[in-house]
Motif scaffolding. Structure first.
Motif, PDB file in Angstrom:
ATOM      1  N   THR A 205       4.810  -5.381   4.422  1.00  0.00           N
ATOM      2  CA  THR A 205       3.844  -6.448   4.192  1.00  0.00           C
ATOM      3  C   THR A 205       2.477  -5.876   3.823  1.00  0.00           C
ATOM      4  O   THR A 205       1.827  -6.335   2.878  1.00  0.00           O
ATOM      5  CB  THR A 205       3.720  -7.333   5.446  1.00  0.00           C
ATOM      6  N   ALA A 206       2.033  -4.864   4.572  1.00  0.00           N
ATOM      7  CA  ALA A 206       0.749  -4.225   4.261  1.00  0.00           C
ATOM      8  C   ALA A 206       0.795  -3.569   2.889  1.00  0.00           C
ATOM      9  O   ALA A 206      -0.197  -3.583   2.150  1.00  0.00           O
ATOM     10  CB  ALA A 206       0.410  -3.196   5.336  1.00  0.00           C
ATOM     11  N   GLY A 207       1.950  -3.007   2.533  1.00  0.00           N
ATOM     12  CA  GLY A 207       2.088  -2.393   1.217  1.00  0.00           C
ATOM     13  C   GLY A 207       1.903  -3.390   0.093  1.00  0.00           C
ATOM     14  O   GLY A 207       1.275  -3.084  -0.928  1.00  0.00           O
ATOM     15  N   VAL A 208       2.441  -4.599   0.263  1.00  0.00           N
ATOM     16  CA  VAL A 208       2.251  -5.640  -0.755  1.00  0.00           C
ATOM     17  C   VAL A 208       0.769  -5.984  -0.883  1.00  0.00           C
ATOM     18  O   VAL A 208       0.255  -6.184  -1.988  1.00  0.00           O
ATOM     19  CB  VAL A 208       3.078  -6.899  -0.417  1.00  0.00           C
ATOM     20  N   GLY A 209       0.063  -6.048   0.238  1.00  0.00           N
ATOM     21  CA  GLY A 209      -1.371  -6.315   0.181  1.00  0.00           C
ATOM     22  C   GLY A 209      -2.122  -5.261  -0.609  1.00  0.00           C
ATOM     23  O   GLY A 209      -3.064  -5.569  -1.353  1.00  0.00           O
ATOM     24  N   MET A 210      -1.701  -4.008  -0.478  1.00  0.00           N
ATOM     25  CA  MET A 210      -2.332  -2.931  -1.241  1.00  0.00           C
ATOM     26  C   MET A 210      -2.021  -3.064  -2.731  1.00  0.00           C
ATOM     27  O   MET A 210      -2.882  -2.828  -3.588  1.00  0.00           O
ATOM     28  CB  MET A 210      -1.868  -1.578  -0.705  1.00  0.00           C
ATOM     29  N   LEU A 211      -0.776  -3.441  -3.042  1.00  0.00           N
ATOM     30  CA  LEU A 211      -0.418  -3.667  -4.442  1.00  0.00           C
ATOM     31  C   LEU A 211      -1.212  -4.837  -5.019  1.00  0.00           C
ATOM     32  O   LEU A 211      -1.603  -4.821  -6.190  1.00  0.00           O
ATOM     33  CB  LEU A 211       1.077  -3.945  -4.566  1.00  0.00           C
TER      34      LEU A 211
ATOM     35  N   ALA B 215      12.586  10.949  -4.327  1.00  0.00           N
ATOM     36  CA  ALA B 215      12.964  10.054  -3.233  1.00  0.00           C
ATOM     37  C   ALA B 215      11.740   9.503  -2.502  1.00  0.00           C
ATOM     38  O   ALA B 215      11.726   8.344  -2.087  1.00  0.00           O
ATOM     39  CB  ALA B 215      13.881  10.784  -2.248  1.00  0.00           C
ATOM     40  N   CYS B 216      10.708  10.325  -2.360  1.00  0.00           N
ATOM     41  CA  CYS B 216       9.523   9.884  -1.621  1.00  0.00           C
ATOM     42  C   CYS B 216       8.843   8.711  -2.322  1.00  0.00           C
ATOM     43  O   CYS B 216       8.440   7.729  -1.682  1.00  0.00           O
ATOM     44  CB  CYS B 216       8.551  11.042  -1.438  1.00  0.00           C
ATOM     45  N   THR B 217       8.716   8.796  -3.637  1.00  0.00           N
ATOM     46  CA  THR B 217       8.031   7.731  -4.366  1.00  0.00           C
ATOM     47  C   THR B 217       8.874   6.458  -4.417  1.00  0.00           C
ATOM     48  O   THR B 217       8.343   5.351  -4.349  1.00  0.00           O
ATOM     49  CB  THR B 217       7.698   8.176  -5.800  1.00  0.00           C
ATOM     50  N   LEU B 218      10.184   6.614  -4.526  1.00  0.00           N
ATOM     51  CA  LEU B 218      11.042   5.431  -4.609  1.00  0.00           C
ATOM     52  C   LEU B 218      11.186   4.736  -3.256  1.00  0.00           C
ATOM     53  O   LEU B 218      11.498   3.548  -3.197  1.00  0.00           O
ATOM     54  CB  LEU B 218      12.412   5.820  -5.160  1.00  0.00           C
ATOM     55  N   ALA B 219      10.955   5.472  -2.159  1.00  0.00           N
ATOM     56  CA  ALA B 219      11.026   4.868  -0.826  1.00  0.00           C
ATOM     57  C   ALA B 219       9.696   4.270  -0.385  1.00  0.00           C
ATOM     58  O   ALA B 219       9.659   3.450   0.531  1.00  0.00           O
ATOM     59  CB  ALA B 219      11.474   5.916   0.198  1.00  0.00           C
ATOM     60  N   CYS B 220       8.616   4.663  -1.034  1.00  0.00           N
ATOM     61  CA  CYS B 220       7.262   4.284  -0.595  1.00  0.00           C
ATOM     62  C   CYS B 220       6.940   2.828  -0.916  1.00  0.00           C
ATOM     63  O   CYS B 220       7.135   2.378  -2.045  1.00  0.00           O
ATOM     64  CB  CYS B 220       6.248   5.196  -1.279  1.00  0.00           C
ATOM     65  N   PRO B 221       6.427   2.061   0.060  1.00  0.00           N
ATOM     66  CA  PRO B 221       6.079   0.661  -0.210  1.00  0.00           C
ATOM     67  C   PRO B 221       4.788   0.476  -0.989  1.00  0.00           C
ATOM     68  O   PRO B 221       4.456  -0.648  -1.373  1.00  0.00           O
ATOM     69  CB  PRO B 221       5.946   0.076   1.198  1.00  0.00           C
ATOM     70  N   THR B 222       4.044   1.566  -1.230  1.00  0.00           N
ATOM     71  CA  THR B 222       2.777   1.420  -1.958  1.00  0.00           C
ATOM     72  C   THR B 222       2.777   2.098  -3.321  1.00  0.00           C
ATOM     73  O   THR B 222       1.795   1.999  -4.050  1.00  0.00           O
ATOM     74  CB  THR B 222       1.595   1.976  -1.130  1.00  0.00           C
ATOM     75  N   CYS B 223       3.837   2.803  -3.682  1.00  0.00           N
ATOM     76  CA  CYS B 223       3.898   3.404  -5.016  1.00  0.00           C
ATOM     77  C   CYS B 223       4.098   2.305  -6.059  1.00  0.00           C
ATOM     78  O   CYS B 223       4.955   1.436  -5.885  1.00  0.00           O
ATOM     79  CB  CYS B 223       5.032   4.421  -5.099  1.00  0.00           C
TER      80      CYS B 223
ATOM     81  N   LEU C  44      -3.881   4.898   0.492  1.00  0.00           N
ATOM     82  CA  LEU C  44      -2.747   4.173  -0.071  1.00  0.00           C
ATOM     83  C   LEU C  44      -1.477   4.579   0.691  1.00  0.00           C
ATOM     84  O   LEU C  44      -0.540   5.155   0.136  1.00  0.00           O
ATOM     85  CB  LEU C  44      -2.609   4.468  -1.561  1.00  0.00           C
ATOM     86  N   CYS C  45      -1.468   4.256   1.964  1.00  0.00           N
ATOM     87  CA  CYS C  45      -0.367   4.648   2.846  1.00  0.00           C
ATOM     88  C   CYS C  45      -0.327   3.671   4.004  1.00  0.00           C
ATOM     89  O   CYS C  45      -1.374   3.288   4.537  1.00  0.00           O
ATOM     90  CB  CYS C  45      -0.592   6.076   3.345  1.00  0.00           C
ATOM     91  N   THR C  46       0.886   3.266   4.407  1.00  0.00           N
ATOM     92  CA  THR C  46       1.031   2.348   5.541  1.00  0.00           C
ATOM     93  C   THR C  46       1.524   3.060   6.796  1.00  0.00           C
ATOM     94  O   THR C  46       1.696   2.434   7.831  1.00  0.00           O
ATOM     95  CB  THR C  46       2.010   1.213   5.207  1.00  0.00           C
ATOM     96  N   GLY C  47       1.777   4.368   6.688  1.00  0.00           N
ATOM     97  CA  GLY C  47       2.244   5.123   7.855  1.00  0.00           C
ATOM     98  C   GLY C  47       3.696   4.858   8.213  1.00  0.00           C
ATOM     99  O   GLY C  47       4.114   5.118   9.340  1.00  0.00           O
ATOM    100  N   CYS C  48       4.475   4.390   7.255  1.00  0.00           N
ATOM    101  CA  CYS C  48       5.874   4.051   7.553  1.00  0.00           C
ATOM    102  C   CYS C  48       6.747   5.279   7.768  1.00  0.00           C
ATOM    103  O   CYS C  48       7.793   5.204   8.410  1.00  0.00           O
ATOM    104  CB  CYS C  48       6.460   3.182   6.449  1.00  0.00           C
ATOM    105  N   GLY C  49       6.340   6.426   7.199  1.00  0.00           N
ATOM    106  CA  GLY C  49       7.110   7.653   7.342  1.00  0.00           C
ATOM    107  C   GLY C  49       8.322   7.740   6.437  1.00  0.00           C
ATOM    108  O   GLY C  49       9.119   8.680   6.543  1.00  0.00           O
TER     109      GLY C  49
END
Length: 323
Positions: free
Chosen positions: A95-101, A227-235, A292-297
């Motif tokens: 949800t936070a990632g969508v807000g950043m987008l 993999a990191c970019t495709l898993a990231c909610p803010t990329c 530009l990170c939500t800390g999701c890991g």
């Protein structure tokens, strides 16, 4: 964190929903014409998918993460009918990632019309995390396992009940939902305290160093899988296929990303890795006031060679003399 909002400000409403009544509420929403995307079991795996009935809902975190606004898009498809209203049950990091987008694609002089069209049809129902999803997560150091804003609905597991926060007048209330008072907010915050206690704390008091040896070390480990970019909610980087005038998600770590007639301006993997971390941890913060990170890991979870963004931050905190 102040994030861009595409809808008007609403007065928050509070309710209690019995745990056993959540599937009933989902059926109620679908009966009113809403599509619902939520965690469900499909093909033997826990995934995000469209529900056909409320009892399919599973209150767990799928290994396939939700990126509700990504996917292949026709860049000239602006005159077709709008997508039907969809309620997307996401976790706080998503949800936070969508807000950043939203900040990037809707705020400022240039608005992404394709993104706006899809975004207007989606309502985010945030599922606050009362259990840690991963030992690699550090959301408590950023926006937290529950949010204070940025959602149409938020559900916090309180045991026998969900504490429901409604922040959207378009979302209806069922007659089996019991009105609640704002005094329960304190208990909702306490419900996620265990997650905060489990997670390692990450300080954002650092300064990246352009010529630091760590960049070469990371490039020596990275296998450029993306993999990191495709898993990231803010990329949010994408490529355009001019054969059918479509765009879809791309990775800044791939050699073909931003390739022009003269080649890729960042020819080495080290340069591309450096760009990724500088964008996340410095450039975006300089422009928008937050990383530009939500800390999701997820980037660390997805990485087959265990490149950990927490270690990168800790390293530069140390060399900056801020540890």
């Amino acid at each position: 964190m102040l994030l861009f909002r595409i809808c008007a400000r609403h007065v928050m409403r509070y309710y209690l929903l019995r745990r056993e009544d959540l599937p009933r509420y989902l059926d109620f929403l679908m009966g009113l014409g809403f599509r619902v995307i939520a965690p469900k079991v499909e093909g033997g795996a826990l995934v995000y998918g469209y529900l056909s009935k409320g009892e399919e809902f599973v209150d767990a975190v799928p290994t396939f993460f939700a990126k509700p606004l990504m996917g292949k898009e026709n860049i000239f498809d602006l005159n077709s009918s709008s997508p039907p209203p969809t309620i997307y049950f996401t976790r706080s990091c998503e949800t936070a990632g969508v807000g950043m987008l939203d900040d990037v694609r809707l705020k400022g002089p240039f608005m992404d019309a394709i993104y706006m069209k899809k975004r207007k049809s989606i309502k985010l129902a945030n599922l606050a995390c009362t259990r840690s999803c991963s030992p690699k997560a550090f959301c408590g150091s950023l926006q937290g396992p529950r949010l204070e804003s940025g959602f149409s609905m938020q559900l916090t597991d309180m045991g026998d009940n969900y504490f429901v926060e409604l922040n959207d007048d378009d979302l209806p209330v069922a007659d089996f939902m019991k009105p609640a008072g704002a005094e329960l907010l304190g208990k909702a915050r306490d419900a996620v305290r265990g997650v905060l206690d489990e997670q390692a704390k990450v300080s954002l008091n650092y300064e990246l160093k352009w010529n630091d040896a760590m960049w070469s070390e990371l490039a020596g480990k990275c296998i450029e899988c993306g993999a990191c970019t495709l898993a990231c909610p803010t990329c949010f980087c994408y490529s355009v296929d001019y054969r059918d005038w479509s765009r879809q998600e791309d990775s800044c770590l791939w050699a073909g990303f931003t390739k022009m007639a003269g080649g890729n301006p960042r020819q080495s993997l080290e340069a591309r890795l450096k760009q990724r971390f500088y964008h996340k941890l410095e450039y975006h913060r300089d422009r928008y006031g937050y990383v530009l990170c939500t800390g999701c890991g997820r980037c660390t979870m997805a990485c087959p060679v265990d490149i950990d963004i927490r270690s990168v931050i800790a390293h530069f905190q140390k060399v900056s003399g801020n540890d």
